[in-house]
Design a protein around this motif. Structure first.
Motif, mmCIF file in Angstrom:
data_model
loop_
_atom_site.group_PDB
_atom_site.id
_atom_site.type_symbol
_atom_site.label_atom_id
_atom_site.label_comp_id
_atom_site.label_asym_id
_atom_site.label_seq_id
_atom_site.Cartn_x
_atom_site.Cartn_y
_atom_site.Cartn_z
ATOM 1 N N PHE A 29 7.659 5.112 3.552
ATOM 2 C CA PHE A 29 8.298 3.861 3.141
ATOM 3 C C PHE A 29 8.325 3.653 1.632
ATOM 4 O O PHE A 29 8.673 2.572 1.167
ATOM 5 C CB PHE A 29 7.636 2.665 3.839
ATOM 6 C CG PHE A 29 7.635 2.803 5.330
ATOM 7 C CD1 PHE A 29 8.767 2.498 6.061
ATOM 8 C CD2 PHE A 29 6.517 3.278 5.998
ATOM 9 C CE1 PHE A 29 8.793 2.661 7.446
ATOM 10 C CE2 PHE A 29 6.529 3.440 7.374
ATOM 11 C CZ PHE A 29 7.675 3.123 8.093
ATOM 12 N N GLU A 30 7.974 4.694 0.874
ATOM 13 C CA GLU A 30 7.950 4.516 -0.575
ATOM 14 C C GLU A 30 9.339 4.573 -1.195
ATOM 15 O O GLU A 30 9.495 4.370 -2.396
ATOM 16 C CB GLU A 30 7.031 5.556 -1.224
ATOM 17 C CG GLU A 30 5.595 5.514 -0.726
ATOM 18 C CD GLU A 30 4.956 4.142 -0.819
ATOM 19 O OE1 GLU A 30 5.455 3.291 -1.580
ATOM 20 O OE2 GLU A 30 3.957 3.902 -0.136
ATOM 21 N N GLU A 57 11.609 -3.268 7.651
ATOM 22 C CA GLU A 57 11.746 -3.272 6.203
ATOM 23 C C GLU A 57 10.488 -2.705 5.562
ATOM 24 O O GLU A 57 9.418 -2.661 6.175
ATOM 25 C CB GLU A 57 11.995 -4.690 5.691
ATOM 26 C CG GLU A 57 10.903 -5.686 6.054
ATOM 27 C CD GLU A 57 11.207 -7.095 5.576
ATOM 28 O OE1 GLU A 57 11.887 -7.235 4.545
ATOM 29 O OE2 GLU A 57 10.743 -8.051 6.225
ATOM 30 N N ALA A 58 10.629 -2.252 4.323
ATOM 31 C CA ALA A 58 9.494 -1.795 3.524
ATOM 32 C C ALA A 58 8.980 -2.965 2.707
ATOM 33 O O ALA A 58 9.747 -3.632 2.016
ATOM 34 C CB ALA A 58 9.903 -0.644 2.617
ATOM 35 N N VAL A 59 7.675 -3.221 2.792
ATOM 36 C CA VAL A 59 7.073 -4.354 2.099
ATOM 37 C C VAL A 59 5.773 -3.900 1.442
ATOM 38 O O VAL A 59 5.212 -2.858 1.791
ATOM 39 C CB VAL A 59 6.778 -5.525 3.066
ATOM 40 C CG1 VAL A 59 8.055 -6.015 3.727
ATOM 41 C CG2 VAL A 59 5.747 -5.124 4.130
ATOM 42 N N ALA A 60 5.291 -4.679 0.482
ATOM 43 C CA ALA A 60 3.961 -4.432 -0.078
ATOM 44 C C ALA A 60 2.919 -4.648 1.019
ATOM 45 O O ALA A 60 3.080 -5.516 1.876
ATOM 46 C CB ALA A 60 3.695 -5.362 -1.245
ATOM 47 N N ASP A 61 1.886 -3.844 1.011
ATOM 48 C CA ASP A 61 0.855 -3.910 2.047
ATOM 49 C C ASP A 61 0.283 -5.326 2.147
ATOM 50 O O ASP A 61 -0.397 -5.786 1.233
ATOM 51 C CB ASP A 61 -0.250 -2.913 1.709
ATOM 52 C CG ASP A 61 -1.407 -2.949 2.704
ATOM 53 O OD1 ASP A 61 -1.298 -3.665 3.715
ATOM 54 O OD2 ASP A 61 -2.406 -2.259 2.464
ATOM 55 N N GLY A 71 5.795 -0.011 6.225
ATOM 56 C CA GLY A 71 6.855 -0.471 7.096
ATOM 57 C C GLY A 71 6.432 -1.700 7.877
ATOM 58 O O GLY A 71 5.335 -1.730 8.437
ATOM 59 N N LYS A 72 7.286 -2.718 7.896
ATOM 60 C CA LYS A 72 7.038 -3.928 8.672
ATOM 61 C C LYS A 72 8.067 -3.982 9.786
ATOM 62 O O LYS A 72 9.274 -3.908 9.542
ATOM 63 C CB LYS A 72 7.164 -5.168 7.783
ATOM 64 C CG LYS A 72 7.069 -6.490 8.552
ATOM 65 C CD LYS A 72 7.329 -7.679 7.627
ATOM 66 C CE LYS A 72 7.330 -8.993 8.384
ATOM 67 N NZ LYS A 72 7.619 -10.153 7.494
ATOM 68 N N LEU A 239 3.294 -0.139 9.750
ATOM 69 C CA LEU A 239 3.171 1.308 9.898
ATOM 70 C C LEU A 239 3.224 1.945 8.521
ATOM 71 O O LEU A 239 3.951 1.479 7.629
ATOM 72 C CB LEU A 239 4.322 1.842 10.763
ATOM 73 C CG LEU A 239 4.324 3.337 11.086
ATOM 74 C CD1 LEU A 239 3.276 3.641 12.159
ATOM 75 C CD2 LEU A 239 5.708 3.779 11.562
ATOM 76 N N ASP A 240 2.469 3.031 8.339
ATOM 77 C CA ASP A 240 2.528 3.751 7.070
ATOM 78 C C ASP A 240 2.160 5.206 7.313
ATOM 79 O O ASP A 240 1.523 5.557 8.319
ATOM 80 C CB ASP A 240 1.568 3.120 6.052
ATOM 81 C CG ASP A 240 1.932 3.497 4.614
ATOM 82 O OD1 ASP A 240 3.029 4.048 4.400
ATOM 83 O OD2 ASP A 240 1.124 3.228 3.710
#
Length: 373
Positions: A29-30, A57-61, A71-72, A239-240
């Motif tokens: 997700f980077e 979507e990709a979000v800050a942890d 990933g959210k 998820l990551d």
């Protein structure tokens, strides 16, 4: 609540071997997005597929523990805003798992809230439309019993219990020839060491739900959010670092070796002198310790070019606000320290250089910043 469960040290019925083991990244997700993922929605009342209404979507942890993007995945456009039914999220494997192959899938699972009915697994379907009935191996986070479940033979079985705001590491080892898989987990006080899941009924070698004779093509997430008539609010799941190893059973943690860092080379101690760019830095698997900032930021080596680099800095303010001493300088200790905003740029005092960071790009808990070389 007292937790009772059966667990054993990690072992595999078909043997653990690391010779030739090699992790292949599926998604971390980077990239800042989820373009590689498909989405699908299903009306549980009649089984029809509808326009995708989930969120990926990709979000800050949001759970803490690292500075990376994750990933959210959730069942509605906003948290608690679910249309009812089931939502699926899917991504292609780099190459399929062969019919006679043994492969290991690794992912990091972030459990925020416990209002969940989310499953993770793999499918032999090439096309998108699939849900839990199409999964071969299944790991579930469920609020039916607030438990970790796995699917075995003809139903779900519980092996443990999740904690809120916790990251877990999960290994799923799949033998596509025998249709047997195992699950291994690490995280929280319950699983301080990597542990093979044994269900309450004593099962450790699990039979896949779908026993196909062909390749396995996809990794997927399916979230049950009730029905259209009676939707159920669910918490998002995270998820990551999704990896796969096609060489067999691999219970090691994936790692990324840093051979270089952009146009710079680390010295014998791992440090890099970037000169007037960022000063002395220490790269470590996509992250960068910047000595002058006294903090870590996300900036993989392939983000760095001759003109500069994009870096993800956490802890940013949502606005610069008012200069505390009236001279135009703004201080935010956990972000970049002393900065002087000028239009879409800021002077970072600790770096003594300009960076591109318009106020419109300031988002809590983090922002993308362009550092000039």
């Amino acid at each position: 609540m007292m937790k009772t469960y059966q667990l054993v040290a990690a072992s595999l019925a078909f043997g653990l071997g690391t010779a030739g083991a090699e992790w292949t990244l599926i998604d971390n997700f980077e990239s800042g997005g989820t373009e590689a993922w498909d989405g699908d929605s299903q009306n549980l009342q009649d089984g029809t597929h509808t326009e995708f209404e989930g969120t990926q979507e990709a979000v800050a942890d949001p759970l803490g523990g690292n500075d990376s993007l994750v990933g959210k995945f959730s069942g509605g456009p906003e948290e608690g805003d679910n249309f009812g039914g089931a939502v699926g999220h899917s991504i292609d494997l780099p190459t399929p798992i062969e019919p006679d192959g043994v492969a290991t899938v690794y992912f990091e699972l972030g459990v925020g809230g416990l209002e969940q009915d989310s499953i993770f697994g793999l499918s032999s379907k090439e096309e998108w439309e699939f849900f839990w009935g199409d999964m071969e191996s299944i790991f579930r986070v469920a609020n039916l019993n607030y438990a970790f479940d796995v699917y075995n033979e003809s139903g779900y079985e519980t092996f443990g219990f999740p904690f809120e705001d916790t990251w877990y590491q999960v290994w799923m080892v799949l033998d596509n020839a025998t249709d047997i898989y195992t699950v291994h987990i690490k995280g929280s006080d319950d699983y301080q060491e990597q542990t093979q899941a044994i269900t309450f009924s004593g099962n450790a070698d699990l039979t896949m739900r779908v026993r196909s004779d062909g390749p396995i093509y996809r990794f997927g997430i399916v979230q049950n959010i009730g029905t259209v008539a009676v939707p159920i609010d669910r918490d998002p799941i995270y998820l990551d670092n999704l990896f796969i190893d096609y060489s067999g059973a691999n219970l090691e943690e994936p790692s990324v070796e840093d051979e270089g860092w952009g146009p710079y080379e680390p010295d014998s101690t791992g440090w890099v002198d970037t000169g007037d760019f960022l000063g002395w830095v220490y790269p470590d698997s996509g992250y960068l310790w910047v000595s002058s900032l006294n903090r870590s930021i996300y900036m993989p080596g392939d983000f760095v070019g001759e003109g500069g680099a994009w870096g993800y800095v956490t802890g940013s303010p949502t606005e610069w606000g008012t200069s505390p001493n009236g001279d135009g300088w703004y201080f935010h200790e956990s972000f970049l320290g002393w900065v002087f905003p000028e239009g879409d740029y800021v002077i970072v005092a600790s770096l003594d250089s300009y960076t591109y960071l318009p106020e419109s790009n300031l988002e809590t808990p983090g922002s993308w910043v362009y550092f000039y070389n």
